[in-house]
Scaffold this active site. Structure first.
Site, mmCIF file in Angstrom:
data_model
loop_
_atom_site.group_PDB
_atom_site.id
_atom_site.type_symbol
_atom_site.label_atom_id
_atom_site.label_comp_id
_atom_site.label_asym_id
_atom_site.label_seq_id
_atom_site.Cartn_x
_atom_site.Cartn_y
_atom_site.Cartn_z
ATOM 1 N N ARG A 214 0.863 -1.195 0.000
ATOM 2 C CA ARG A 214 0.000 0.000 0.000
ATOM 3 C C ARG A 214 0.889 1.232 0.000
ATOM 4 O O ARG A 214 1.823 1.328 0.799
ATOM 5 C CB ARG A 214 -0.934 0.012 1.203
ATOM 6 C CG ARG A 214 -2.086 0.987 1.039
ATOM 7 C CD ARG A 214 -3.097 0.856 2.176
ATOM 8 N NE ARG A 214 -3.890 -0.349 2.076
ATOM 9 C CZ ARG A 214 -4.908 -0.648 2.893
ATOM 10 N NH1 ARG A 214 -5.207 0.193 3.869
ATOM 11 N NH2 ARG A 214 -5.599 -1.750 2.739
ATOM 12 N N SER B 224 -8.449 0.447 0.397
ATOM 13 C CA SER B 224 -9.480 0.458 1.430
ATOM 14 C C SER B 224 -9.917 1.881 1.771
ATOM 15 O O SER B 224 -10.426 2.606 0.935
ATOM 16 C CB SER B 224 -8.982 -0.296 2.665
ATOM 17 O OG SER B 224 -10.025 -0.514 3.579
ATOM 18 N N ASP C 259 -16.914 1.398 4.224
ATOM 19 C CA ASP C 259 -15.782 2.151 3.680
ATOM 20 C C ASP C 259 -15.674 1.890 2.170
ATOM 21 O O ASP C 259 -16.444 1.089 1.622
ATOM 22 C CB ASP C 259 -14.496 1.824 4.440
ATOM 23 C CG ASP C 259 -13.989 0.416 4.212
ATOM 24 O OD1 ASP C 259 -14.777 -0.433 3.759
ATOM 25 O OD2 ASP C 259 -12.811 0.142 4.488
ATOM 26 N N ASP D 96 -15.191 -3.420 3.179
ATOM 27 C CA ASP D 96 -14.803 -4.473 4.120
ATOM 28 C C ASP D 96 -14.964 -4.024 5.570
ATOM 29 O O ASP D 96 -14.823 -4.840 6.486
ATOM 30 C CB ASP D 96 -13.384 -4.989 3.852
ATOM 31 C CG ASP D 96 -12.293 -3.956 4.083
ATOM 32 O OD1 ASP D 96 -12.616 -2.762 4.255
ATOM 33 O OD2 ASP D 96 -11.101 -4.334 4.077
ATOM 34 N N ARG D 97 -15.273 -2.741 5.788
ATOM 35 C CA ARG D 97 -15.514 -2.232 7.136
ATOM 36 C C ARG D 97 -16.906 -1.643 7.226
ATOM 37 O O ARG D 97 -17.491 -1.230 6.227
ATOM 38 C CB ARG D 97 -14.487 -1.150 7.507
ATOM 39 C CG ARG D 97 -13.107 -1.675 7.806
ATOM 40 C CD ARG D 97 -12.133 -0.524 8.041
ATOM 41 N NE ARG D 97 -10.877 -0.959 8.620
ATOM 42 C CZ ARG D 97 -9.857 -1.430 7.918
ATOM 43 N NH1 ARG D 97 -9.954 -1.507 6.600
ATOM 44 N NH2 ARG D 97 -8.742 -1.817 8.508
ATOM 45 N N GLU E 35 -11.736 -6.889 14.453
ATOM 46 C CA GLU E 35 -10.682 -5.983 14.867
ATOM 47 C C GLU E 35 -11.324 -4.647 15.184
ATOM 48 O O GLU E 35 -12.337 -4.275 14.583
ATOM 49 C CB GLU E 35 -9.609 -5.840 13.781
ATOM 50 C CG GLU E 35 -10.102 -5.334 12.451
ATOM 51 C CD GLU E 35 -9.003 -5.289 11.399
ATOM 52 O OE1 GLU E 35 -7.890 -5.761 11.683
ATOM 53 O OE2 GLU E 35 -9.263 -4.781 10.298
ATOM 54 N N SER F 186 -10.882 -1.677 14.516
ATOM 55 C CA SER F 186 -11.017 -0.664 13.476
ATOM 56 C C SER F 186 -12.195 -0.996 12.551
ATOM 57 O O SER F 186 -12.052 -1.040 11.339
ATOM 58 C CB SER F 186 -9.713 -0.533 12.683
ATOM 59 O OG SER F 186 -9.280 -1.798 12.216
ATOM 60 N N LYS G 77 -12.516 -9.651 6.879
ATOM 61 C CA LYS G 77 -13.557 -8.760 7.377
ATOM 62 C C LYS G 77 -14.487 -8.398 6.228
ATOM 63 O O LYS G 77 -14.071 -8.302 5.077
ATOM 64 C CB LYS G 77 -12.966 -7.524 8.029
ATOM 65 C CG LYS G 77 -12.014 -6.725 7.167
ATOM 66 C CD LYS G 77 -11.398 -5.592 7.978
ATOM 67 C CE LYS G 77 -10.349 -4.834 7.178
ATOM 68 N NZ LYS G 77 -9.104 -5.628 6.988
#
Length: 603
Positions: free
Chosen positions: A53, A155, A313, A317-318, A415, A417, A429
């Site tokens: 990243r 992400s 997001d 995935d969040r 997690e 976050s 996730k």
């Protein structure tokens, strides 16, 4: 002039493939910005907690056409050596909606180049024809029996960034030593193999390329119904939900997930529904930042007279969740609070369907070590298994695979976050499935005249209040980070960690970077040693657990504190005040933001 900084500048054919990145280098040369050039050209990216990243742009430590081709060549060579049947299994490739005009990079273009490298060696590629949520790639890897998967995404990072996330054949992210071995393989394959590697149109003409989108989306939505326990209740639910996809991929997939659960589709935030690589309507594309980045969602909720807001997001995935509270505005749940709710909910439904207590003793829940200990408290009373992993969902994903291989079921993992996994459909996730599960939980509680926040307090009353604080400071200078953690390791003399924090005695120290753990008889950490990042955890005499760690994806030092109170201790105000004092001391005394020129979080 590049020779002045030890760089050989060979204007060969490959340097002309992307005129935008070529122009960036030429501009830096013309401006004699040699330090910038040295940064870009004299170092390479490495795998962090979420793969490669970095900012998009010219340079070997940036995400661009060349570094993606090099990474894929290295990955291909590694997979060829590892899998005898690689030529039949192939690779899954997906992408999000990111893009940057000035570098000519977009996630879709980089995904096509990834596919072109593999196709040029006559190996099949399952390349999604449109953007997908990140968890779709590992799901497809498992479903299609592929050797690996690649997701082009950064992400929730700033718009300038992109990334290259690699999944192994079991669907979990690569971990050590695979990451280091793949990096070595990349460094052995730096010269592009052929002109075909640069040909993004190869994916349109090659018969070895397939598009798994329809099949995988259909399978995913069908399998998602295994997490739906109250469909009839959902169909008649009077609640309405707001959903923001933060200018990313989530809109259509969350709509379909709601329909799979029997709900009417959530109301989308119109300004954020469609993909926008500039994330134009938010300060930053990370719903974890809370109310400040959820303004449009909350305004729409007020207008629509709805009480629950969901936000995924950009790569979905969040998941963030907010709930309107009677007379006191909006409650934006932390990742730890949502985990308490979701963990309770998944256990509640498991026990409803498995009344034999012996069945519960076979199930697991997992969390990263910097996350809340609330699941541990549930496990002590409800008699299921709980385990911690290192930070990063790759550790959770790989542990899920290990447990599955021995016949155990992981019914929830998270997690802090705001990364959650309900069930074990995919070892990653998943904001899409989590959004549907939260909606069903809210509908069930509404039928019992309870809100999410009321149920959260019910959980804390039963299992003990877990009050936590998570935040960060920004540090753009790596040597400063090293100096800070070196000082902590020699705080009270050489090799002596701090003995107190905020006036409270430190009873145990765990340093995962060095492998030290004072709570173990042999003083060795049970968690794997991770020398590539910094992480130190302090357990205090009053029950507070505090952790300092560096981020694997951003220039941040994160800090986590939690007060784990026993059941019955319900004076939340005093718990929060005591935690505030510890957190302030952790930040001011250990990190010294002003002295070290750290940028405090400010939104």
């Amino acid at each position: 002039m590049l020779e002045n900084i030890g760089v050989k500048y060979d204007r060969g054919p490959e340097t002309l493939q992307n005129q935008c990145t070529l122009a960036q280098i030429q501009s830096l040369v013309a401006a004699a910005r040699f330090e910038d050039l040295k940064s870009r050209l004299c170092s390479r990216m490495s795998f962090g907690t979420a793969g490669l990243r970095a900012p998009m742009g010219a340079g070997f430590n940036r995400i661009n056409d060349l570094t993606i081709i090099q990474s894929t060549q290295g990955l291909f060579s590694y997979l060829s050596r590892y899998f005898a049947d690689f030529s039949s299994r192939g690779v899954v490739v997906g992408f999000d909606t990111r893009g940057q005009e000035e570098s000519g990079c977009s996630s879709q273009r980089l995904a096509k180049l990834t596919a072109a490298v593999i196709l040029s060696r006559d190996v099949p590629v399952h390349l999604f024809s449109s953007f997908v949520p990140t968890p779709y790639v590992p799901y497809a890897v498992k479903k299609l029996g592929a050797a690996a998967g690649v997701m082009i995404t950064a992400s929730h990072n700033p718009k300038e960034d992109n990334g290259y996330k690699v999944y192994w054949c079991h669907g979990a992210q690569i971990s050590s030593p695979q990451d280091k071995e793949i990096l070595q393989s990349i460094e052995e394959q730096l010269e592009p193999w052929s002109a075909s590697c640069w040909d993004e149109e190869l994916v349109e003409s090659c018969c070895l390329r397939t598009d798994p989108l329809t099949q995988i989306n259909s399978c995913y939505m069908d399998e998602l119904t295994s997490l739906c326990f109250h469909r009839d209740l959902n169909r008649g639910c009077p609640l309405k939900f707001i959903h923001s996809s933060f200018h990313g991929v989530g809109h259509i997939f969350v709509q379909q997930a709601f329909e799979a659960f029997g709900f009417a589709p959530p109301i989308p935030v119109p300004e954020q529904k469609d993909p926008d690589p500039n994330f134009s309507s938010v300060l930053c594309p990370n719903p974890e930042e809370g109310e400040s980045v959820l303004k449009l969602s909350l305004l729409l909720a007020e207008k629509e007279n709805t009480s629950i807001v969901l936000a995924t997001d950009p790569d979905a995935d969040r998941l963030a969740v907010a709930e309107k509270c009677d007379g006191c505005g909006w409650k934006v749940f932390t990742g730890n609070e949502l985990a308490a709710l979701l963990g309770w909910w998944m256990l509640f439904n498991w026990k409803e369907n498995h009344p034999d207590p012996a069945d519960t003793e076979q199930v697991y829940m997992l969390a990263t070590t910097v996350s809340s200990k609330i699941l541990q408290a549930l496990a002590r009373i409800e008699r299921f298994h709980f385990e911690e992993t290192l930070p990063g969902f790759k550790w959770i994903g790989n542990r899920i695979q290990e447990l599955s291989a021995t016949g155990h079921s992981v019914i929830f993992a998270f997690e802090e976050s705001i990364g959650f996994l309900c069930g074990s459909m995919v070892p990653e996730k998943d904001g899409v499935s989590s959004a549907a599960v939260v909606a069903e939980l809210a509908a069930y509680l509404h039928n019992k005249n309870l809100s999410l926040n009321q149920q959260l307090h019910n959980i804390y009353q039963t299992y003990g209040y877990h009050v936590s604080k998570t935040s960060y400071v920004i540090c753009n200078n790596p040597p400063t980070i090293h100096k800070i953690f070196n000082r902590i390791r020699n705080f009270d003399g050489e090799g002596s960690y701090p003995k107190t924090c905020g006036g409270v005695q430190v009873v145990h120290v765990r340093d995962v970077t060095t492998g030290y753990d004072s709570s173990q008889p042999d003083l060795r950490s049970v968690l794997p040693v991770s020398r590539s990042s910094q992480m130190i955890t302090f357990t205090l005499q009053n029950g507070v657990v505090a952790t300092l760690r560096t981020s694997g994806t951003e220039p941040k030092i994160k800090y986590y504190t939690e007060f784990c109170a026993p059941p019955g201790k319900s004076d939340v105000t005093s718990l929060e005040e005591e935690l505030r004092k510890i957190t302030t001391a952790l930040l001011d005394d250990f990190l010294e933001p002003e002295r070290n020129h750290l940028i405090r979080r400010c939104l």
